[in-house]
Design an enzyme around this catalytic site. Structure first.
Site, PDB file in Angstrom:
ATOM      1  N   CYS A   1       0.962  -1.261   0.194  1.00 18.49           N
ATOM      2  CA  CYS A   1      -0.063   0.051   0.070  1.00 18.49           C
ATOM      3  C   CYS A   1       0.789   1.351   0.011  1.00 18.49           C
ATOM      4  O   CYS A   1       1.361   1.531   1.038  1.00 18.49           O
ATOM      5  CB  CYS A   1      -0.726   0.047   1.362  1.00 18.49           C
ATOM      6  SG  CYS A   1      -1.832   1.354   1.341  1.00 18.49           S
TER       7      CYS A   1
ATOM      8  N   CYS B   1      -0.472   4.198   2.101  1.00 13.71           N
ATOM      9  CA  CYS B   1      -0.131   3.926   3.669  1.00 13.71           C
ATOM     10  C   CYS B   1       1.211   4.179   4.034  1.00 13.71           C
ATOM     11  O   CYS B   1       1.602   4.637   5.163  1.00 13.71           O
ATOM     12  CB  CYS B   1      -0.747   2.652   4.154  1.00 13.71           C
ATOM     13  SG  CYS B   1      -2.125   1.848   3.391  1.00 13.71           S
ATOM     14  N   ASP B   2       2.227   3.470   3.312  1.00 17.00           N
ATOM     15  CA  ASP B   2       3.604   3.523   3.688  1.00 17.00           C
ATOM     16  C   ASP B   2       4.554   4.608   3.026  1.00 17.00           C
ATOM     17  O   ASP B   2       5.729   4.169   3.235  1.00 17.00           O
ATOM     18  CB  ASP B   2       3.861   1.976   3.536  1.00 17.00           C
ATOM     19  CG  ASP B   2       3.120   1.004   4.382  1.00 17.00           C
ATOM     20  OD1 ASP B   2       2.669   1.534   5.385  1.00 17.00           O
ATOM     21  OD2 ASP B   2       2.947  -0.032   4.030  1.00 17.00           O
TER      22      ASP B   2
END
Ligand code: NAP
Length: 302
Positions: free
Chosen positions: A132, A135-136
């Protein structure tokens, strides 16, 4: 007994909830994640949902949820462990021990990330290997990363990462892309992106943290000096609960047409879980609406 149990709270499940509430069907939407929204929660930008151009995936999920709440859609947290057909009703068992009965079940459980299965992937998952970018990605600001895949997600991720990373290698096993041409062209315009095509990941290496991705190319092995590897090689349907209940295709998707009816009366499937050509937020939401229309028809038939 519920008219319908909706399993999953992504775009398909939430659209179904809105239609079920408005049709005054007794219903419950079961969500197993931390929050509603399904995969879009992890999507940086949704650029093709009509009327909401460029909206963030998280924001879109919140809008869906607000709409549900305003319509009186009923939600419950819980992981389903078993669905059984018992004559004219379905028994839905949850992990916490509770069992519900419903006249119909609408599966809207979506899909999950496919993994590469190469050495180092599992070892570094969550500490250098990610599924992701939204997200990261921020953890890799100013660093070199690789994105693997040639679909919409891989190209969108690479565009997103190119804004914050020093360099992005886009690794794809072919030199043609499944992704929309407009996306590929946007990525080609990024100066800090290198396309590494006809290349398959061999292993991810490093001492305690990711230091390189080794790929096999037509001319032999190549080492990419990255500290992050973003895997975007497609999805697998979350259809475990349906095995033995209805027919699935060879990839595990529920065989159901535009009417969302599976081949067992009373079982419906909506969104990414169902056999279809285009898996998008807009088609998932459309499925949710259609499925409830069909569920009403099914209940009236009885
Ligand atoms: P996808 O379209 O299935 O693409 C997966 C990519 O990964 C393909 O390029 C595939 O290569 C590659 N791949 C698969 N297995 C591999 C392996 N073992 N090793 C190396 N490469 C591998 O998946 P996706 O990008 O996750 O997209 C899923 C669906 O969501 C699609 O229908 C997409 O259009 C949709 N989507 C829509 C939006 C949007 O509406 N804005 C955004 C994101 C995604 P090959 O091409 O060689 O098979």
């Amino acid at each position: 007994m519920l008219d319908t149990m909706i399993i999953g709270a992504g775009p398909a499940g939430m659209a179904a909830g809105i239609y079920a509430a408005r049709a005054e069907l007794s219903h419950l939407v079961l969500e197993s994640g931390l929050m509603s929204g399904g995969q879009i929660v992890n999507t940086s930008e949704v650029d093709n949902y009509p009327g909401l151009k460029g909206i963030g995936g998280f924001e879109l999920a919140m809008k869906f949820r607000e709409h549900c709440d305003a319509c009186g859609v009923k939600f419950r947290d819980g992981k389903v462990v078993k669905v059984e057909k018992n004559e004219e009703r379905f028994l839905i068992s949850l992990e916490d021990g509770e069992t519900y009965s419903a006249k119909t079940v609408l599966f809207a459980t979506g899909a999950k990330h496919r993994t590469l299965g190469v050495p180092g992937e599992a070892e570094f998952a969550g500490s250098g290997v990610s599924y992701c970018a939204t997200c990261d990605g921020a953890f890799f600001r100013g660093k070199e990363v690789a994105v693997i895949g040639g679909g919409d997600v891989a190209i969108e991720d690479a565009i997103f990462l190119a804004r914050i990373c020093k360099k992005v290698y886009l690794v794809h096993r072919r030199d043609e892309f499944r992704a929309a041409k407009t996306l590929v062209n946007r990525l080609r315009a990024c100066e800090n992106v290198e396309f590494v095509v006809k290349a398959t990941p061999a292993r991810i290496e490093g001492a305690g943290k990711v230091e390189r991705l080794v790929v096999n190319t037509e001319t032999g092995e190549r080492e990419l000096p990255v500290s992050g590897v973003f895997v975007a090689v497609g999805m697998l349907p979350n259809s475990e609960l349906l095995q033995g209940l209805v027919s699935l295709d060879a990839s595990g998707y529920v065989i159901a047409g535009e009417d969302c009816r599976a081949d067992v009366p009373g079982v419906f499937a909506a969104g990414d879980l169902r056999t279809k050509h285009l898996r998008q937020v807009v088609t998932a939401a459309a499925d949710g609406a259609t499925a409830i229309y069909e569920i009403e028809a099914y209940l009236n038939e009885r």
